[in-house]
Enzyme design. Sequence first.
Site, short mmCIF file in Angstrom:
data_model
loop_
_atom_site.label_atom_id
_atom_site.label_comp_id
_atom_site.label_asym_id
_atom_site.label_seq_id
_atom_site.Cartn_x
_atom_site.Cartn_y
_atom_site.Cartn_z
N LYS A 37 4.08 3.65 9.62
CA LYS A 37 4.43 2.83 10.78
C LYS A 37 5.89 2.41 10.67
O LYS A 37 6.37 2.07 9.58
CB LYS A 37 3.49 1.61 10.78
CG LYS A 37 3.63 0.69 11.98
CD LYS A 37 2.57 -0.41 11.91
CE LYS A 37 2.68 -1.41 13.04
NZ LYS A 37 1.62 -2.45 12.98
N SER A 59 -1.33 -3.02 17.00
CA SER A 59 0.00 -2.47 17.18
C SER A 59 0.26 -1.16 16.45
O SER A 59 1.22 -0.46 16.77
CB SER A 59 1.03 -3.50 16.72
OG SER A 59 0.88 -3.76 15.32
N SER A 114 -4.28 -5.20 13.82
CA SER A 114 -3.47 -4.03 14.20
C SER A 114 -3.74 -2.74 13.44
O SER A 114 -3.20 -1.71 13.80
CB SER A 114 -1.99 -4.36 14.05
OG SER A 114 -1.57 -5.04 15.20
N1 GLN Z 1 -3.00 -7.87 18.64
C1 GLN Z 1 -2.57 -8.90 17.75
C2 GLN Z 1 -1.26 -9.47 18.23
O1 GLN Z 1 -0.80 -9.07 19.22
C3 GLN Z 1 -2.49 -8.38 16.36
C4 GLN Z 1 -1.22 -7.73 16.00
C5 GLN Z 1 -1.15 -7.29 14.58
O2 GLN Z 1 -2.15 -7.30 13.86
N2 GLN Z 1 0.05 -6.95 14.18
O3 GLN Z 1 -0.72 -10.35 17.64
#
Ligand code: GLN
Length: 498
Positions: free
Chosen positions: A80, A155, A179
Amino acid sequence: MSSWIDLSANELLSQLEAGQVTSQEVVTAFLDRIHQVDPKVHAFLNLFAEEALQKASVVDERRKNGEKVGLLGGLPVAVKDVLCMKIGATTAGSKMLERFHSPYNATVIEKLEQADGIILGKTNMDEFAMGSSTENSAYNGTANPWDLERVPGGSSGGAAACVASQMAPLSLGTDTGGSIRQPAAFCGITGVKPTYGRVSRFGMIAFASSLDQIGPMTNSVEDAALLLEVIAGHDPSDATSLDRPVPNYREALKEPLKSFKLGLPKEIADFNPDPEIQKAVEAALEVYRETGATIEEISLPNLKYAVPTYYVIAPSEASSNLARYDSVHYGYRTDRKAMMAGLEEGDSPLVQMYSQSRAEGFGPEVKRRIMLGTFALSKGYYDAYYLKALKVRRLIRQDFDRAFEQVDAIIGPCTPKPAFKIGEKVSDPISMYLEDLFTVGANLSGNAAMSIPCGFTSENLPIGLQLQVPALEEERLFRIGHLYQQVTDWHQRRPSLG
Ligand code: GLN
């Protein structure tokens, strides 16, 4: 042999070790696949084809000469783009870091390299890991390989999509509130959020430091066990990393659990998961019953506060972490001439440069979080929001602790709904935040959790089953997940991308 890309990482590793294939051949097969399908999926932001082939040839040479080869033995890995690497830019999906070249490698990158993993490239993500669909990336969205009109989740959407579409056998994502697990569920792969502190975050671009973890995204639990073994461990450069020995996770898989208790939180039903998801989870419970597990109802009474608590804590920490992108130390800087020309009487050029650079460099969701977080931390509101959220976080953690006195693992759906259409939720942040209902608990409590594929909807969209265990019980998590994958084949299904 149909194709090397059809094999799991562990299978490929055996073939590499047996001399049936070279790392160069494996890397070439995945690079070819990337060229074939990534124009449709857009999982990668950057490819290191030349470097990957070069490194593969070095590993092949060493193996040929009978020298020691690392645990990953020449297997390709995608990472990532939130992980700092000396080669290429590290953007975190943001325009702010469009031209940021890290002077050092993240600890996990160093560990991949020491283990002779071959890094293929950097994968797309929501800007600064904020989002659940990868639509918040400043560099185009990524498509779900099962339905190109749908999101891959986020994400770590690029990381999930690249494994699901066979562009890499292994990838690394990060999970602050879901994420890794939510995109794993949407794309039909295995995604593990390790215990908080299990993996060093040195060189990971921080989002919310009390929640962030790096973890494996793979085709199977066995592959995740391999990758976690490589990246886990204490690191003096990350003060939150735990000083505990790293178990041989793959060895643990060979000793199956004899009898164990799984807890199904009764509150899940209050959130009305999609009926097809409920059915798939019930079927998974049946599979576990047949293997000798007992299923008990448990209660997580504060589950309903998990999303609101997360959305105070995560933005608060983000607002502080993102203060460093001031266009002086790091990041995008606005055009000086245009900025100076736009100054009005009494304006400070310095303040204008900061604010204009941040206004242009950050996307709308990141700005929303910075504003939310700054508000929650401000004088007069701190106690009412941030401090209160910390107290609720403790209650949520206690719920988990109590549940784990009763059962060995918690089981349930990973997401309330399957992958949604691209664009469907972009103008509705609250419905996007609700995606995180079932995943944020593991981050708030610091426990380990995982999503594994457990079926498909009638529209052929993957469904994720979430398993959660107490901190540092990844061996147990892997055993329970692996058991399921030995008697089901959901994790072996692949989307047809031509
Ligand atoms: N969807 C969550 C957010 O928008 C989790 C994001 C993540 O785990 N980086 O914060």
